[in-house]
Design a protein around this motif. Structure first.
Motif, PDB file in Angstrom:
ATOM      1  N   GLU A 120      -3.804   3.410   2.083  1.00 25.13           N
ATOM      2  CA  GLU A 120      -2.478   3.673   1.501  1.00 25.13           C
ATOM      3  C   GLU A 120      -1.413   3.874   2.581  1.00 25.13           C
ATOM      4  O   GLU A 120      -0.412   4.559   2.375  1.00 25.13           O
ATOM      5  CB  GLU A 120      -2.579   4.887   0.558  1.00 25.13           C
ATOM      6  CG  GLU A 120      -3.643   4.665  -0.511  1.00 25.13           C
ATOM      7  CD  GLU A 120      -3.636   5.665  -1.660  1.00 25.13           C
ATOM      8  OE1 GLU A 120      -3.027   6.736  -1.523  1.00 25.13           O
ATOM      9  OE2 GLU A 120      -4.267   5.359  -2.695  1.00 25.13           O
ATOM     10  N   ILE A 121      -1.600   3.224   3.715  1.00 23.97           N
ATOM     11  CA  ILE A 121      -0.725   3.440   4.872  1.00 23.97           C
ATOM     12  C   ILE A 121       0.737   3.055   4.574  1.00 23.97           C
ATOM     13  O   ILE A 121       1.653   3.597   5.179  1.00 23.97           O
ATOM     14  CB  ILE A 121      -1.272   2.691   6.113  1.00 23.97           C
ATOM     15  CG1 ILE A 121      -0.552   3.069   7.394  1.00 23.97           C
ATOM     16  CG2 ILE A 121      -1.241   1.190   5.944  1.00 23.97           C
ATOM     17  CD1 ILE A 121      -1.187   4.147   8.183  1.00 23.97           C
ATOM     18  N   TYR A 122       0.960   2.134   3.620  1.00 22.04           N
ATOM     19  CA  TYR A 122       2.342   1.704   3.313  1.00 22.04           C
ATOM     20  C   TYR A 122       2.888   2.366   2.053  1.00 22.04           C
ATOM     21  O   TYR A 122       3.850   1.875   1.458  1.00 22.04           O
ATOM     22  CB  TYR A 122       2.386   0.172   3.165  1.00 22.04           C
ATOM     23  CG  TYR A 122       1.996  -0.549   4.441  1.00 22.04           C
ATOM     24  CD1 TYR A 122       2.894  -0.660   5.504  1.00 22.04           C
ATOM     25  CD2 TYR A 122       0.716  -1.074   4.608  1.00 22.04           C
ATOM     26  CE1 TYR A 122       2.526  -1.292   6.678  1.00 22.04           C
ATOM     27  CE2 TYR A 122       0.342  -1.704   5.786  1.00 22.04           C
ATOM     28  CZ  TYR A 122       1.254  -1.806   6.819  1.00 22.04           C
ATOM     29  OH  TYR A 122       0.889  -2.423   7.989  1.00 22.04           O
ATOM     30  N   GLU A 123       2.291   3.469   1.616  1.00 22.94           N
ATOM     31  CA  GLU A 123       2.612   4.047   0.297  1.00 22.94           C
ATOM     32  C   GLU A 123       4.091   4.357   0.091  1.00 22.94           C
ATOM     33  O   GLU A 123       4.582   4.316  -1.027  1.00 22.94           O
ATOM     34  CB  GLU A 123       1.787   5.329   0.050  1.00 22.94           C
ATOM     35  CG  GLU A 123       2.139   6.420   1.026  1.00 22.94           C
ATOM     36  CD  GLU A 123       1.582   7.803   0.655  1.00 22.94           C
ATOM     37  OE1 GLU A 123       1.283   8.040  -0.509  1.00 22.94           O
ATOM     38  OE2 GLU A 123       1.479   8.635   1.569  1.00 22.94           O
ATOM     39  N   LYS A 124       4.813   4.680   1.169  1.00 24.41           N
ATOM     40  CA  LYS A 124       6.214   5.089   1.005  1.00 24.41           C
ATOM     41  C   LYS A 124       7.183   3.916   1.098  1.00 24.41           C
ATOM     42  O   LYS A 124       8.379   4.080   0.891  1.00 24.41           O
ATOM     43  CB  LYS A 124       6.609   6.084   2.094  1.00 24.41           C
ATOM     44  CG  LYS A 124       5.786   7.333   2.127  1.00 24.41           C
ATOM     45  CD  LYS A 124       6.365   8.386   1.227  1.00 24.41           C
ATOM     46  CE  LYS A 124       5.583   9.664   1.429  1.00 24.41           C
ATOM     47  NZ  LYS A 124       5.859  10.664   0.464  1.00 24.41           N
ATOM     48  N   ILE A 125       6.677   2.759   1.496  1.00 25.16           N
ATOM     49  CA  ILE A 125       7.586   1.633   1.731  1.00 25.16           C
ATOM     50  C   ILE A 125       7.541   0.722   0.506  1.00 25.16           C
ATOM     51  O   ILE A 125       6.696  -0.170   0.394  1.00 25.16           O
ATOM     52  CB  ILE A 125       7.225   0.932   3.059  1.00 25.16           C
ATOM     53  CG1 ILE A 125       7.223   1.990   4.168  1.00 25.16           C
ATOM     54  CG2 ILE A 125       8.207  -0.194   3.373  1.00 25.16           C
ATOM     55  CD1 ILE A 125       6.656   1.529   5.475  1.00 25.16           C
ATOM     56  N   LEU A 126       8.445   1.016  -0.426  1.00 27.53           N
ATOM     57  CA  LEU A 126       8.443   0.369  -1.748  1.00 27.53           C
ATOM     58  C   LEU A 126       9.853  -0.096  -2.091  1.00 27.53           C
ATOM     59  O   LEU A 126      10.822   0.532  -1.667  1.00 27.53           O
ATOM     60  CB  LEU A 126       8.006   1.388  -2.804  1.00 27.53           C
ATOM     61  CG  LEU A 126       6.584   1.950  -2.677  1.00 27.53           C
ATOM     62  CD1 LEU A 126       6.436   3.185  -3.546  1.00 27.53           C
ATOM     63  CD2 LEU A 126       5.539   0.906  -3.060  1.00 27.53           C
ATOM     64  N   TYR A 127       9.949  -1.179  -2.883  1.00 26.63           N
ATOM     65  CA  TYR A 127      11.258  -1.745  -3.245  1.00 26.63           C
ATOM     66  C   TYR A 127      11.347  -1.989  -4.753  1.00 26.63           C
ATOM     67  O   TYR A 127      10.319  -2.132  -5.427  1.00 26.63           O
ATOM     68  CB  TYR A 127      11.466  -3.082  -2.523  1.00 26.63           C
ATOM     69  CG  TYR A 127      11.120  -3.017  -1.056  1.00 26.63           C
ATOM     70  CD1 TYR A 127      11.993  -2.434  -0.136  1.00 26.63           C
ATOM     71  CD2 TYR A 127       9.899  -3.499  -0.590  1.00 26.63           C
ATOM     72  CE1 TYR A 127      11.664  -2.355   1.209  1.00 26.63           C
ATOM     73  CE2 TYR A 127       9.562  -3.422   0.755  1.00 26.63           C
ATOM     74  CZ  TYR A 127      10.450  -2.847   1.642  1.00 26.63           C
ATOM     75  OH  TYR A 127      10.100  -2.761   2.963  1.00 26.63           O
ATOM     76  N   ASP A 128      12.586  -2.119  -5.224  1.00 28.36           N
ATOM     77  CA  ASP A 128      12.845  -2.517  -6.619  1.00 28.36           C
ATOM     78  C   ASP A 128      12.080  -1.660  -7.628  1.00 28.36           C
ATOM     79  O   ASP A 128      11.395  -2.187  -8.508  1.00 28.36           O
ATOM     80  CB  ASP A 128      12.448  -3.994  -6.839  1.00 28.36           C
ATOM     81  CG  ASP A 128      13.323  -4.945  -6.051  1.00 28.36           C
ATOM     82  OD1 ASP A 128      14.319  -4.485  -5.459  1.00 28.36           O
ATOM     83  OD2 ASP A 128      12.992  -6.149  -6.034  1.00 28.36           O
ATOM     84  N   GLN A 129      12.145  -0.358  -7.471  1.00 28.22           N
ATOM     85  CA  GLN A 129      11.479   0.562  -8.416  1.00 28.22           C
ATOM     86  C   GLN A 129       9.957   0.433  -8.458  1.00 28.22           C
ATOM     87  O   GLN A 129       9.312   0.923  -9.394  1.00 28.22           O
ATOM     88  CB  GLN A 129      12.000   0.370  -9.860  1.00 28.22           C
ATOM     89  CG  GLN A 129      13.280   1.112 -10.182  1.00 28.22           C
ATOM     90  CD  GLN A 129      14.501   0.294  -9.860  1.00 28.22           C
ATOM     91  OE1 GLN A 129      14.610  -0.851 -10.288  1.00 28.22           O
ATOM     92  NE2 GLN A 129      15.409   0.865  -9.096  1.00 28.22           N
ATOM     93  N   ALA A 182      16.079   2.424   3.601  1.00 30.29           N
ATOM     94  CA  ALA A 182      17.330   1.706   3.303  1.00 30.29           C
ATOM     95  C   ALA A 182      17.460   0.497   4.236  1.00 30.29           C
ATOM     96  O   ALA A 182      17.855  -0.598   3.805  1.00 30.29           O
ATOM     97  CB  ALA A 182      18.512   2.653   3.471  1.00 30.29           C
ATOM     98  N   ALA A 183      17.096   0.676   5.494  1.00 30.91           N
ATOM     99  CA  ALA A 183      17.167  -0.447   6.443  1.00 30.91           C
ATOM    100  C   ALA A 183      16.162  -1.539   6.070  1.00 30.91           C
ATOM    101  O   ALA A 183      16.503  -2.735   6.056  1.00 30.91           O
ATOM    102  CB  ALA A 183      16.906   0.052   7.863  1.00 30.91           C
ATOM    103  N   PHE A 184      14.931  -1.141   5.735  1.00 31.58           N
ATOM    104  CA  PHE A 184      13.929  -2.149   5.350  1.00 31.58           C
ATOM    105  C   PHE A 184      14.385  -2.921   4.114  1.00 31.58           C
ATOM    106  O   PHE A 184      14.186  -4.132   4.012  1.00 31.58           O
ATOM    107  CB  PHE A 184      12.571  -1.486   5.040  1.00 31.58           C
ATOM    108  CG  PHE A 184      11.852  -0.960   6.255  1.00 31.58           C
ATOM    109  CD1 PHE A 184      11.802  -1.672   7.441  1.00 31.58           C
ATOM    110  CD2 PHE A 184      11.197   0.267   6.208  1.00 31.58           C
ATOM    111  CE1 PHE A 184      11.131  -1.190   8.555  1.00 31.58           C
ATOM    112  CE2 PHE A 184      10.525   0.768   7.322  1.00 31.58           C
ATOM    113  CZ  PHE A 184      10.495   0.039   8.491  1.00 31.58           C
TER     114      PHE A 184
END
Ligand code: GLU
Length: 395
Positions: free
Chosen positions: A209-218, A302-304
């Motif tokens: 779950e290393i990318y758990e916080k990097i999410l887009y579009d709800q 926000a940058a990603f």
């Protein structure tokens, strides 16, 4: 002088290949250092600095003398902070003694394989996969069982596919959501169906779950282990601070799960790395507990989000390239098969001719694609994409 000398390299090394993500990003950095104008989309490494309060906490720990050996499983305070985080954020009721701190998320997975896998055990891995998974399985003597998925299914394994690949030797299933290299995010329904297969077949699952916080579009991140108590018992969660807090070089990762497995991993760790760098662990505590982290994460996200949009807009104007919309992580997995090139040919020529570094999809088990990481600045993204688009159009 004597004849040719046999250099003693163990057979197991011949079974694996070096990490291409690390190799290509090192090559791109070296080309830049030589003065070449390189645009690198290679390693998934946030280009931000580690948040100030985290750096300060590690400095303070150094001043406080946190420079000695610690327990092999990690600093109790950090294990507690992680158990707390898993409980409140992920709905996973682990206690601190079910948590081990490891040298990055990567080493948590490596040690897990060493602790769980016997020769001949099968580990099921959906493809495209992060390139280190099969190699870690092989280094433990296990057999990686690769399950191909297609762009039409957003590169997500279905429950019926998983069921199809299970044999009496299956021991573990590797689930990575959000996914490297495709950016796919599994929904609650998809996870529920997979969990049912895992439980019914008495498998274990390791959820990376290393990318758990990097999410887009709800998009929402759901930990498979939170779905019910039966799947919780069979879940191991791997995570780390590298991607969320821009702490790639700190090497602080962790795994939580069954206490006996965590103990077995601790035994292995006690004979390999011992504890993770003590003062780095104090920085990690600040990352997890200091409320300033939230703001830092929001800024990076926000940058990603902006970068992802630019990438998608440019790529959609190039008929030779296509990719499913990613909902997580910071990668695009772009189909280049219309150009008639293999992924290695495409990536090598692009680097040589246009100085744009990407990772060929073959490294992730799919030769039709290349991976672009957008964990890099906007200037690189704009310049690099312009060159990539020209290259693809002229191919
Ligand atoms: N995980 C990142 C990537 O896929 C960092 C490099 C690595 O460890 O593979 O690019």
């Amino acid at each position: 002088m004597g004849g040719s000398r046999q250099i003693p390299i163990a057979n197991r090394v011949g079974e694996v290949t070096p990490s291409l993500t690390l190799e290509i990003s090192a090559k791109a950095k070296a080309m830049k250092a030589d003065g070449l104008d390189v645009c690198s989309f290679s390693a998934g490494e946030p280009d931000f600095d580690t948040p100030r309060h985290v750096v300060e906490a590690a400095k303070q720990a150094l001043d406080d003398g946190q420079t000695r050996y610690g327990p092999a499983a990690g600093e109790p305070k950090l294990r507690n902070a992680i158990a707390q985080k898993l409980h409140t954020e992920n709905n996973l009721p682990y206690s601190a003694n079910q948590v081990i701190i490891t040298n990055g998320g990567k080493y948590s997975l490596f040690t897990l394989m060493q602790a769980m896998i016997n020769p001949g055990d099968e580990v099921i891995i959906p493809s495209p996969y992060w390139l280190s998974y099969p190699e870690m399985v092989k280094l433990a003597g296990g057999i990686p069982v690769i399950v191909p998925t297609a762009a039409a299914q957003q590169y997500k394994i279905t429950a019926s596919q998983l069921q199809h690949y299970i044999t009496p030797n299956s021991k573990l299933f590797i689930l990575n959501s959000p996914t490297n290299p495709t950016g796919a995010v599994y929904s609650r329904e998809e996870l529920t169906a997979l969990a049912e297969v895992i439980v019914n077949n008495d498998l274990f699952v390791v959820a990376d779950e290393i990318y758990e916080k990097i999410l887009y579009d709800q998009a929402e991140h759901i930990s498979i282990g939170s779905l019910n108590s039966e799947i919780f018992e069979r879940t191991l969660v791997s995570n780390g601070l590298a991607k969320t807090f821009a702490m790639t070089g700190w090497r602080v990762g962790y795994l939580a799960g069954n206490e006996e497995i965590v103990k077995a991993m601790t035994t292995i760790q006690s004979h390999s790395t011992s504890n993770v760098c003590t003062f780095a662990q104090y920085g990690a505590i600040a990352a997890l507990e200091n409320p300033l982290s939230e703001k830092a994460i929001d800024e990076m996200l926000a940058a990603f989000t902006q970068r992802r949009q630019v990438m998608l807009d440019v790529l959609s104007s190039v008929p030779q390239l296509s990719c499913p919309t990613p909902y997580g992580a910071f990668y695009l997995f772009v189909d280049i098969s219309e150009t008639g090139k293999t992924s290695l040919e495409f990536a090598n020529q692009l680097l040589e001719e246009k100085q744009v570094a990407t990772v060929p999809g073959i490294a992730f088990g799919n030769d039709n694609c290349i991976r672009l990481s957008y964990a890099t600045d906007m200037t690189t993204i704009k310049n690099g994409l312009e060159r990539l688009a020209k290259f693809a159009q002229n191919s």
